[in-house]
Enzyme design. Sequence first.
Site, PDB file in Angstrom:
ATOM      1  N   SER A  29      -5.830 -11.582 -11.750  1.00  0.00           N
ATOM      2  CA  SER A  29      -5.236 -12.968 -12.212  1.00  0.00           C
ATOM      3  C   SER A  29      -4.611 -13.566 -10.935  1.00  0.00           C
ATOM      4  CB  SER A  29      -4.421 -13.169 -13.235  1.00  0.00           C
ATOM      5  OG  SER A  29      -3.428 -14.314 -13.497  1.00  0.00           O
ATOM      6  N   TYR A  77       2.809  -9.510 -17.865  1.00  0.00           N
ATOM      7  CA  TYR A  77       1.717  -9.800 -17.324  1.00  0.00           C
ATOM      8  C   TYR A  77       1.406  -9.790 -15.931  1.00  0.00           C
ATOM      9  CZ  TYR A  77      -2.550 -12.509 -17.237  1.00  0.00           C
ATOM     10  OH  TYR A  77      -3.986 -12.987 -17.185  1.00  0.00           O
TER      11      TYR A  77
HETATM   12  P1  NAD Z   1      -9.519 -13.669 -24.368  1.00  0.00           P
HETATM   13  O1  NAD Z   1      -8.483 -13.568 -25.241  1.00  0.00           O
HETATM   14  O2  NAD Z   1     -10.708 -14.489 -24.495  1.00  0.00           O
HETATM   15  O3  NAD Z   1     -10.582 -12.140 -24.057  1.00  0.00           O
HETATM   16  C1  NAD Z   1      -9.790 -11.081 -24.200  1.00  0.00           C
HETATM   17  C2  NAD Z   1     -10.814  -9.872 -24.560  1.00  0.00           C
HETATM   18  O4  NAD Z   1      -9.851  -8.631 -24.465  1.00  0.00           O
HETATM   19  C3  NAD Z   1     -11.168  -9.845 -26.090  1.00  0.00           C
HETATM   20  O5  NAD Z   1     -12.527  -9.442 -26.269  1.00  0.00           O
HETATM   21  C4  NAD Z   1     -10.300  -8.817 -26.688  1.00  0.00           C
HETATM   22  O6  NAD Z   1     -11.051  -8.253 -28.025  1.00  0.00           O
HETATM   23  C5  NAD Z   1     -10.135  -7.919 -25.576  1.00  0.00           C
HETATM   24  N1  NAD Z   1      -9.024  -6.883 -26.012  1.00  0.00           N
HETATM   25  C6  NAD Z   1      -7.638  -7.411 -26.258  1.00  0.00           C
HETATM   26  N2  NAD Z   1      -7.141  -6.166 -26.421  1.00  0.00           N
HETATM   27  C7  NAD Z   1      -7.971  -5.130 -26.500  1.00  0.00           C
HETATM   28  C8  NAD Z   1      -7.806  -3.757 -26.607  1.00  0.00           C
HETATM   29  N3  NAD Z   1      -6.590  -3.228 -26.939  1.00  0.00           N
HETATM   30  N4  NAD Z   1      -8.893  -2.772 -26.646  1.00  0.00           N
HETATM   31  C9  NAD Z   1     -10.204  -3.668 -26.437  1.00  0.00           C
HETATM   32  N5  NAD Z   1     -10.259  -4.928 -26.042  1.00  0.00           N
HETATM   33  C10 NAD Z   1      -9.219  -5.536 -26.360  1.00  0.00           C
HETATM   34  O7  NAD Z   1      -9.092 -13.673 -22.913  1.00  0.00           O
HETATM   35  P2  NAD Z   1      -9.752 -13.909 -21.396  1.00  0.00           P
HETATM   36  O8  NAD Z   1      -8.801 -15.024 -20.787  1.00  0.00           O
HETATM   37  O9  NAD Z   1     -10.992 -14.002 -21.363  1.00  0.00           O
HETATM   38  O10 NAD Z   1      -9.179 -12.763 -20.731  1.00  0.00           O
HETATM   39  C11 NAD Z   1      -9.877 -11.751 -19.937  1.00  0.00           C
HETATM   40  C12 NAD Z   1      -9.211 -11.354 -18.940  1.00  0.00           C
HETATM   41  O11 NAD Z   1      -9.096 -12.397 -17.854  1.00  0.00           O
HETATM   42  C13 NAD Z   1      -7.800 -10.738 -18.946  1.00  0.00           C
HETATM   43  O12 NAD Z   1      -7.587  -9.597 -18.221  1.00  0.00           O
HETATM   44  C14 NAD Z   1      -6.914 -11.724 -18.528  1.00  0.00           C
HETATM   45  O13 NAD Z   1      -5.838 -11.381 -18.005  1.00  0.00           O
HETATM   46  C15 NAD Z   1      -7.550 -12.297 -17.420  1.00  0.00           C
HETATM   47  N6  NAD Z   1      -7.315 -13.716 -16.881  1.00  0.00           N
HETATM   48  C16 NAD Z   1      -7.367 -14.692 -17.911  1.00  0.00           C
HETATM   49  C17 NAD Z   1      -7.198 -15.927 -17.300  1.00  0.00           C
HETATM   50  C18 NAD Z   1      -7.394 -17.310 -17.956  1.00  0.00           C
HETATM   51  O14 NAD Z   1      -6.812 -18.188 -17.644  1.00  0.00           O
HETATM   52  N7  NAD Z   1      -7.847 -17.143 -19.397  1.00  0.00           N
HETATM   53  C19 NAD Z   1      -6.811 -16.110 -15.902  1.00  0.00           C
HETATM   54  C20 NAD Z   1      -6.684 -15.196 -15.204  1.00  0.00           C
HETATM   55  C21 NAD Z   1      -6.868 -13.780 -15.504  1.00  0.00           C
END
Ligand code: NAD
Length: 262
Positions: A144, A157
């Site tokens: 991130s 985080y």
């Molecule tokens: P999201 O909530 O849409 O997806 C998260 C996914 O992780 C889902 O498929 C969920 O079922 C899965 N998950 C959560 N807990 C779990 C567990 N215990 N076991 C198995 N699966 C699990 O979120 P996203 O925004 O797509 O995030 C994905 C990654 O990207 C994360 O690591 C997040 O930190 C990172 N990220 C997101 C952003 C943003 O702005 N959305 C920015 C930087 C980084």
Amino acid sequence: MPSLTGKCAVVTGSTSGIGKAIATAFAAEGAHVMLNGFGDAAEIESLRHSLARRHSAKIAYNGADMSKPAEIRGLIQATEKELGSVDILVNNAGIQHVAPIVDFPEERWDAIIAINLSAAFHATKAALPIMQRRKWGRVINIASAHGLVASVQKAGYVAAKHGIVGLTKVTALETANAGITCNAICPGWVRTPLVEKQIAARAKAEGKSVEQTAKELLGEKQEMLEFVTVEQLGALAVFLCSDGAATMTGTALPVDGGWFAR
Ligand code: NAD
């Protein structure tokens, strides 16, 4: 021929958001994909079925809980058994909790460290021997912007994401002469369910509309005033698996709409 034809990929947390887009981009490039993550069983099966139908690839699903090391090892074993190998590992599953340190619930800290950081260690440990045997591998860690800088109220985080950038570098060094690369992608704001929850909570607390709050959120950090899209991150993940990226390793790549240029 699509660039990932015949490669076998596992993408953790691929039932939603960024992981789903990366799994979709891999399938479109001909990779066999193991999906993982929580959600409605019928929706997950429909995603699995539609990817398999649209692309001539094997698409499987494993519901391993990424907070449980034994289930993570099981996910990697199941991927090798059902798809034939583990050539590409994307450590993507993640959760968020927003609160000042003094109010931060200890169980949320533990869960964030387990899912956002330790899971990547357990999955990488299980996958590397398979990649080393085949002398080819790609590990992509979804870190991130918060892997490189901090914001208030995100202790768990930010700590986990800085940790995964460090893990990325160690993985890169230890695999540098084995045909394997490991890189971290560091997105800024992406409008997925993880971020929608934060926007909705802030809109409610400040008595503003969701759209106004989303604009303000971007204005604070992201110079372009546009959300990064999940498709852009899928395209970058595909590039990191390509021959063009064969000597890129140990990097932490911001996709941040200008966040770090300020
Ligand atoms: P999201 O909530 O849409 O997806 C998260 C996914 O992780 C889902 O498929 C969920 O079922 C899965 N998950 C959560 N807990 C779990 C567990 N215990 N076991 C198995 N699966 C699990 O979120 P996203 O925004 O797509 O995030 C994905 C990654 O990207 C994360 O690591 C997040 O930190 C990172 N990220 C997101 C952003 C943003 O702005 N959305 C920015 C930087 C980084």
